[in-house]
Every structure is written in structure tokens, then in C-alpha cells.
Design a protein around this motif. Structure first.
Motif, PDB file in Angstrom:
ATOM      1  N   CYS A 112       9.165 160.620 104.170  1.00 45.81           N
ATOM      2  CA  CYS A 112       8.623 159.569 103.325  1.00 45.81           C
ATOM      3  C   CYS A 112       8.301 160.151 101.948  1.00 45.81           C
ATOM      4  O   CYS A 112       7.585 161.132 101.828  1.00 45.81           O
ATOM      5  N   THR A 113       8.864 159.551 100.919  1.00 43.05           N
ATOM      6  CA  THR A 113       8.618 160.060  99.566  1.00 43.05           C
ATOM      7  C   THR A 113       7.276 159.572  99.027  1.00 43.05           C
ATOM      8  O   THR A 113       6.851 159.954  97.953  1.00 43.05           O
TER       9      THR A 113
ATOM     10  N   CYS B 147       4.181 159.365 101.218  1.00 44.75           N
ATOM     11  CA  CYS B 147       3.075 160.121 101.816  1.00 44.75           C
ATOM     12  C   CYS B 147       3.539 161.437 102.429  1.00 44.75           C
ATOM     13  O   CYS B 147       2.742 162.156 103.013  1.00 44.75           O
ATOM     14  N   GLU B 148       4.849 161.758 102.313  1.00 42.84           N
ATOM     15  CA  GLU B 148       5.413 163.013 102.807  1.00 42.84           C
ATOM     16  C   GLU B 148       5.410 163.118 104.320  1.00 42.84           C
ATOM     17  O   GLU B 148       5.544 164.204 104.874  1.00 42.84           O
ATOM     18  N   HIS B 149       5.245 162.013 104.994  1.00 40.59           N
ATOM     19  CA  HIS B 149       5.335 162.002 106.442  1.00 40.59           C
ATOM     20  C   HIS B 149       6.779 162.298 106.862  1.00 40.59           C
ATOM     21  O   HIS B 149       7.709 161.831 106.231  1.00 40.59           O
ATOM     22  N   GLU B 150       6.951 163.101 107.932  1.00 43.05           N
ATOM     23  CA  GLU B 150       8.291 163.437 108.394  1.00 43.05           C
ATOM     24  C   GLU B 150       8.472 163.007 109.841  1.00 43.05           C
ATOM     25  O   GLU B 150       7.544 163.114 110.637  1.00 43.05           O
ATOM     26  N   LEU B 151       9.669 162.526 110.149  1.00 45.59           N
ATOM     27  CA  LEU B 151       9.954 162.166 111.526  1.00 45.59           C
ATOM     28  C   LEU B 151      11.425 162.345 111.825  1.00 45.59           C
ATOM     29  O   LEU B 151      12.243 162.469 110.917  1.00 45.59           O
ATOM     30  N   GLU B 152      11.750 162.374 113.130  1.00 45.54           N
ATOM     31  CA  GLU B 152      13.138 162.472 113.537  1.00 45.54           C
ATOM     32  C   GLU B 152      13.486 161.261 114.366  1.00 45.54           C
ATOM     33  O   GLU B 152      12.659 160.742 115.111  1.00 45.54           O
ATOM     34  N   GLU B 153      14.725 160.814 114.232  1.00 43.72           N
ATOM     35  CA  GLU B 153      15.142 159.601 114.913  1.00 43.72           C
ATOM     36  C   GLU B 153      16.573 159.768 115.412  1.00 43.72           C
ATOM     37  O   GLU B 153      17.434 160.222 114.669  1.00 43.72           O
ATOM     38  N   PHE B 154      16.785 159.423 116.674  1.00 42.60           N
ATOM     39  CA  PHE B 154      18.150 159.412 117.192  1.00 42.60           C
ATOM     40  C   PHE B 154      18.814 158.116 116.771  1.00 42.60           C
ATOM     41  O   PHE B 154      18.324 157.032 117.069  1.00 42.60           O
ATOM     42  N   GLN B 155      19.920 158.239 116.077  1.00 40.50           N
ATOM     43  CA  GLN B 155      20.616 157.039 115.643  1.00 40.50           C
ATOM     44  C   GLN B 155      22.113 157.244 115.667  1.00 40.50           C
ATOM     45  O   GLN B 155      22.610 158.353 115.531  1.00 40.50           O
ATOM     46  N   LYS B 156      22.820 156.145 115.794  1.00 42.51           N
ATOM     47  CA  LYS B 156      24.259 156.202 115.600  1.00 42.51           C
ATOM     48  C   LYS B 156      24.546 156.266 114.102  1.00 42.51           C
ATOM     49  O   LYS B 156      23.753 155.796 113.293  1.00 42.51           O
ATOM     50  N   ILE B 157      25.693 156.849 113.769  1.00 44.87           N
ATOM     51  CA  ILE B 157      26.070 156.934 112.353  1.00 44.87           C
ATOM     52  C   ILE B 157      26.144 155.539 111.742  1.00 44.87           C
ATOM     53  O   ILE B 157      25.838 155.336 110.569  1.00 44.87           O
TER      54      ILE B 157
ATOM     55  N   LEU C  60      13.816 152.566 106.864  1.00 41.83           N
ATOM     56  CA  LEU C  60      13.205 152.504 105.536  1.00 41.83           C
ATOM     57  C   LEU C  60      11.688 152.580 105.611  1.00 41.83           C
ATOM     58  O   LEU C  60      11.036 153.238 104.819  1.00 41.83           O
ATOM     59  N   LYS C  61      11.159 151.872 106.613  1.00 39.92           N
ATOM     60  CA  LYS C  61       9.699 151.742 106.651  1.00 39.92           C
ATOM     61  C   LYS C  61       9.040 152.969 107.256  1.00 39.92           C
ATOM     62  O   LYS C  61       9.379 153.399 108.351  1.00 39.92           O
ATOM     63  N   CYS C  62       8.123 153.563 106.548  1.00 43.06           N
ATOM     64  CA  CYS C  62       7.392 154.713 107.032  1.00 43.06           C
ATOM     65  C   CYS C  62       6.324 154.252 108.022  1.00 43.06           C
ATOM     66  O   CYS C  62       5.546 153.355 107.714  1.00 43.06           O
TER      67      CYS C  62
ATOM     68  N   CYS D 186       2.532 155.185 106.362  1.00 44.23           N
ATOM     69  CA  CYS D 186       1.927 154.402 105.282  1.00 44.23           C
ATOM     70  C   CYS D 186       2.470 152.972 105.241  1.00 44.23           C
ATOM     71  O   CYS D 186       2.047 152.175 104.412  1.00 44.23           O
ATOM     72  N   LYS D 187       3.413 152.652 106.139  1.00 51.01           N
ATOM     73  CA  LYS D 187       3.966 151.296 106.277  1.00 51.01           C
ATOM     74  C   LYS D 187       4.679 150.802 105.011  1.00 51.01           C
ATOM     75  O   LYS D 187       4.718 149.616 104.746  1.00 51.01           O
ATOM     76  N   LYS D 188       5.206 151.748 104.261  1.00 50.88           N
ATOM     77  CA  LYS D 188       5.941 151.334 103.073  1.00 50.88           C
ATOM     78  C   LYS D 188       7.401 151.760 103.172  1.00 50.88           C
ATOM     79  O   LYS D 188       7.736 152.684 103.890  1.00 50.88           O
ATOM     80  N   ASP D 189       8.268 151.126 102.445  1.00 51.08           N
ATOM     81  CA  ASP D 189       9.704 151.386 102.535  1.00 51.08           C
ATOM     82  C   ASP D 189      10.107 152.579 101.675  1.00 51.08           C
ATOM     83  O   ASP D 189      10.895 152.451 100.744  1.00 51.08           O
ATOM     84  N   TYR D 190       9.580 153.732 102.006  1.00 46.49           N
ATOM     85  CA  TYR D 190       9.842 154.919 101.201  1.00 46.49           C
ATOM     86  C   TYR D 190      10.569 156.009 101.973  1.00 46.49           C
ATOM     87  O   TYR D 190      10.651 157.139 101.510  1.00 46.49           O
ATOM     88  N   LEU D 191      11.080 155.682 103.165  1.00 54.05           N
ATOM     89  CA  LEU D 191      11.741 156.715 103.950  1.00 54.05           C
ATOM     90  C   LEU D 191      13.084 157.092 103.350  1.00 54.05           C
ATOM     91  O   LEU D 191      13.847 156.230 102.926  1.00 54.05           O
ATOM     92  N   LYS D 192      13.351 158.386 103.334  1.00 51.37           N
ATOM     93  CA  LYS D 192      14.656 158.880 102.900  1.00 51.37           C
ATOM     94  C   LYS D 192      15.271 159.651 104.044  1.00 51.37           C
ATOM     95  O   LYS D 192      14.614 160.467 104.667  1.00 51.37           O
ATOM     96  N   ARG D 193      16.553 159.403 104.311  1.00 51.76           N
ATOM     97  CA  ARG D 193      17.197 160.028 105.446  1.00 51.76           C
ATOM     98  C   ARG D 193      17.911 161.316 105.058  1.00 51.76           C
ATOM     99  O   ARG D 193      18.693 161.346 104.115  1.00 51.76           O
TER     100      ARG D 193
END
Ligand SMILES: [Zn+2]
Length: 71
Positions: free
Chosen positions: A8-9, A11-21, A27-29, A32-39
Motif C-alpha cells: 500500500c503506497t 500506509c505501507e501495509h504489505e500483503l501476499e495474495e494468490f491470484q491467477k494472472i 486495489l483496496k488496502c 487503511c481501506k483505501k485504493d492504494y495497493l500496488k502489485r
């Protein structure tokens, strides 16, 4: 299925997610519940992610230095 790293740009929160390509990137962190996630890309090939954050840090430092000189 690849693991994607998200950062998250806001609050700098980091997470990992299994996803298909083909899945839509998150998007949503959850922190902080905001759309600041960067993959980023888990495992190898995280050059792009580093480039992105490096550029951001450089930019931020420049601003700070400029502030110091100004005062
Ligand atoms: Zn956040």
C-alpha cells in the motif's frame, strides 16, 4: 498460481495474495481501506517493483533537500 505481493503506497501495509494472472489486481488496502495497493511480482522478476519504489524514494528525498535549502 503465482503469489503476488502487494504494497500500500498510503500506509505501507504489505500483503501476499494468490491470484491467477488473469485476475484483476487488488486495489483496496485491508489496513487503511483505501485504493492504494500496488502489485509487485512474488519470487523472481521484481525489478519493476524496485524501480517504482526507488523512483518514489528519490523523488521524495529531492523534495526534502529542496525544503532544507529553502529555509
Ligand atoms: Zn493502506
Amino acid at each position: 498460481m503465482p503469489t503476488y505481493e502487494y504494497r500500500c503506497t498510503n500506509c505501507e501495509h504489505e500483503l501476499e495474495e494468490f491470484q491467477k494472472i488473469t485476475d484483476e489486481p487488488l486495489l483496496k488496502c485491508p489496513n487503511c481501506k483505501k485504493d492504494y495497493l500496488k502489485r509487485g511480482i512474488g519470487g523472481g522478476g521484481s525489478t519493476l517493483q524496485f524501480k517504482g519504489s526507488g523512483f518514489y524514494i528519490t523523488d521524495y528525498t529531492k523534495q526534502k533537500e529542496g525544503c532544507k535549502e529553502g529555509s
